[in-house]
Each structure stands twice: as C-alpha cells, then as structure tokens.
Scaffold this motif. Sequence first.
Motif, PDB file in Angstrom:
ATOM      1  N   ASP A   1     -12.461   6.804  -1.143  1.00 14.92           N
ATOM      2  CA  ASP A   1     -12.115   5.772  -0.159  1.00 14.92           C
ATOM      3  C   ASP A   1     -11.941   4.409  -0.824  1.00 14.92           C
ATOM      4  O   ASP A   1     -11.066   3.637  -0.444  1.00 14.92           O
ATOM      5  N   TRP A   2     -12.786   4.126  -1.822  1.00 10.93           N
ATOM      6  CA  TRP A   2     -12.731   2.848  -2.517  1.00 10.93           C
ATOM      7  C   TRP A   2     -11.363   2.627  -3.158  1.00 10.93           C
ATOM      8  O   TRP A   2     -10.851   1.511  -3.158  1.00 10.93           O
ATOM      9  N   PHE A   3     -10.747   3.664  -3.663  1.00 18.66           N
ATOM     10  CA  PHE A   3      -9.454   3.506  -4.329  1.00 18.66           C
ATOM     11  C   PHE A   3      -8.337   3.123  -3.362  1.00 18.66           C
ATOM     12  O   PHE A   3      -7.277   2.677  -3.794  1.00 18.66           O
ATOM     13  N   LYS A   4      -8.596   3.244  -2.063  1.00 16.43           N
ATOM     14  CA  LYS A   4      -7.609   2.791  -1.085  1.00 16.43           C
ATOM     15  C   LYS A   4      -7.506   1.266  -1.055  1.00 16.43           C
ATOM     16  O   LYS A   4      -6.583   0.714  -0.458  1.00 16.43           O
ATOM     17  N   LYS A   5      -8.455   0.585  -1.707  1.00 13.74           N
ATOM     18  CA  LYS A   5      -8.391  -0.877  -1.787  1.00 13.74           C
ATOM     19  C   LYS A   5      -7.308  -1.358  -2.750  1.00 13.74           C
ATOM     20  O   LYS A   5      -6.988  -2.542  -2.775  1.00 13.74           O
ATOM     21  N   ILE A   6      -6.777  -0.468  -3.559  1.00 13.70           N
ATOM     22  CA  ILE A   6      -5.739  -0.864  -4.517  1.00 13.70           C
ATOM     23  C   ILE A   6      -4.468  -1.183  -3.745  1.00 13.70           C
ATOM     24  O   ILE A   6      -3.909  -0.335  -3.066  1.00 13.70           O
ATOM     25  N   LYS A   7      -4.037  -2.421  -3.822  1.00 18.89           N
ATOM     26  CA  LYS A   7      -2.868  -2.906  -3.083  1.00 18.89           C
ATOM     27  C   LYS A   7      -1.996  -3.737  -4.014  1.00 18.89           C
ATOM     28  O   LYS A   7      -2.372  -4.042  -5.135  1.00 18.89           O
ATOM     29  N   GLY A   8      -0.864  -4.168  -3.495  1.00 15.15           N
ATOM     30  CA  GLY A   8      -0.050  -5.137  -4.207  1.00 15.15           C
ATOM     31  C   GLY A   8       1.127  -4.532  -4.942  1.00 15.15           C
ATOM     32  O   GLY A   8       1.210  -3.321  -5.168  1.00 15.15           O
ATOM     33  N   LYS A   9       2.013  -5.405  -5.346  1.00 22.78           N
ATOM     34  CA  LYS A   9       3.247  -5.001  -6.020  1.00 22.78           C
ATOM     35  C   LYS A   9       2.979  -4.528  -7.446  1.00 22.78           C
ATOM     36  O   LYS A   9       3.544  -3.540  -7.907  1.00 22.78           O
ATOM     37  N   HIS A  10       2.115  -5.247  -8.159  1.00 19.05           N
ATOM     38  CA  HIS A  10       1.815  -4.927  -9.552  1.00 19.05           C
ATOM     39  C   HIS A  10       0.355  -4.498  -9.666  1.00 19.05           C
ATOM     40  O   HIS A  10      -0.546  -5.243  -9.273  1.00 19.05           O
ATOM     41  N   ARG A  11       0.138  -3.309 -10.245  1.00 17.93           N
ATOM     42  CA  ARG A  11      -1.201  -2.727 -10.311  1.00 17.93           C
ATOM     43  C   ARG A  11      -1.462  -2.231 -11.730  1.00 17.93           C
ATOM     44  O   ARG A  11      -0.634  -1.509 -12.285  1.00 17.93           O
ATOM     45  N   GLN A  12      -2.605  -2.596 -12.281  1.00 18.33           N
ATOM     46  CA  GLN A  12      -2.935  -2.128 -13.629  1.00 18.33           C
ATOM     47  C   GLN A  12      -4.404  -1.757 -13.705  1.00 18.33           C
ATOM     48  O   GLN A  12      -5.269  -2.452 -13.159  1.00 18.33           O
ATOM     49  N   VAL A  13      -4.680  -0.632 -14.378  1.00 15.31           N
ATOM     50  CA  VAL A  13      -6.054  -0.199 -14.602  1.00 15.31           C
ATOM     51  C   VAL A  13      -6.405  -0.460 -16.064  1.00 15.31           C
ATOM     52  O   VAL A  13      -5.624  -0.168 -16.974  1.00 15.31           O
ATOM     53  N   PHE A  14      -7.598  -1.043 -16.265  1.00 16.96           N
ATOM     54  CA  PHE A  14      -8.100  -1.360 -17.596  1.00 16.96           C
ATOM     55  C   PHE A  14      -9.268  -0.417 -17.889  1.00 16.96           C
ATOM     56  O   PHE A  14     -10.301  -0.473 -17.228  1.00 16.96           O
ATOM     57  N   ASP A  15      -9.071   0.450 -18.855  1.00 14.39           N
ATOM     58  CA  ASP A  15     -10.022   1.506 -19.196  1.00 14.39           C
ATOM     59  C   ASP A  15     -10.961   0.992 -20.271  1.00 14.39           C
ATOM     60  O   ASP A  15     -10.611   0.917 -21.446  1.00 14.39           O
TER      61      ASP A  15
END
Length: 198
Positions: free
Chosen positions: A23-37
Amino acid sequence: MSPSIRLAAATSGAAETVTAADDWFKKIKGKHRQVFDATSPHEGFPLAWARVFLTTNNETGTPDNELCAVVILRHSAIPIAMEDRLWARYKLGEMVNVNDPITKAPAVRNIYWNSQPGDLPLPDMSVDQLQKRGALFCVCNMAITVYSGMFAKKMNLDADVVKKEILAGILPGIQVVPSGVWATNRAQEHGCSYCFAG
C-alpha cells in the motif's frame, strides 16, 4: 549464527509488513520518479543524490509535486533509518564506519536526521528535510532481522527483543518493507527509474 540460519530467521517477520508495504508504494506519484538503492551510508551520497534529483529537476522546470524520490535503505544503510538512541546503544557508527563530524569519533547519533551544521556536505539533504519535499524512505526488514541477531549474540540478548526495540526506533515516516530487493522491484513496477546509491 551461520549465514543460512540468519537468512531463514530474517524471512520470519516479512509477512507482517507485506500488505502495508504494498500500500505504501501507492504513494509514488508525479511525472518523474527515481528510486535510490542504498546498500551503505556511502558518506551520505544516497541522500545527496536524492536531493540533487529534486533540485536539478526544479532548476529545469519541474516542481517537487511532480517528482518522487524513493530511497531504499538496505544492508548496512539501515542505520540511516534509526533513532539516536539505537546508534548509541548498538554502536552503529562503529559498525558502518560513520564518524561524527563534531567529535571525529564513531557516531553515536544519527547524523542523517535533524542534522547539525557541518554534519552533511549539502544543505537540506537530511532525511527529514527530504521528506518535507516529498521524498519517500523505506528500510529492509530482512536486514533488521539479521543485524538484530548479530547484536543479540554480541551483547548476550534475545534477538526478538532486540528486533522489537529497533522497529520501535525507526524514524517517523520511514516504511519497513519485507526486503530491500523486494522494495527495489516494487518501486520500479511503480514507474521509478533505478539509481544505485552505494
């Protein structure tokens, strides 16, 4: 505890967090999205790169509300997600080679949260400041379980008690996820491009 036993133990608590984490990952919004590992503190670079992602997008015309930086704290980066008292109790600065810029000794406080002047190389790159800009942070349950077992063995404590104490000391707004690699997959499924942050 052997690596195979630690790995088996680390999976035991994962089921408790799966639903909330998905459910938490549904907070990812916006035009540009990046994950930092982030697999280690890496001198704060996981936070610096998240800040640079947001700021340079601002400079090229995209406001924060159209951006999403997701920072996954796994392996030896998990102390970034922990309160000062855990840094002191479990000597986390010594464990992950983070020195306090003020004392020059292994940190017994989390220099990445509510940072003091001089703690970090860039202004406004601490976890709390990035959260104010909409950045999302999560931390690996599997790594927490493994490190809890290591601390328990070293200090002659019960591993379950240590893990409960650590989970109670996760900083506000940081989501515990079953594993960091699981979270890296989920973030990309939600449209994030991938950046290895060290």
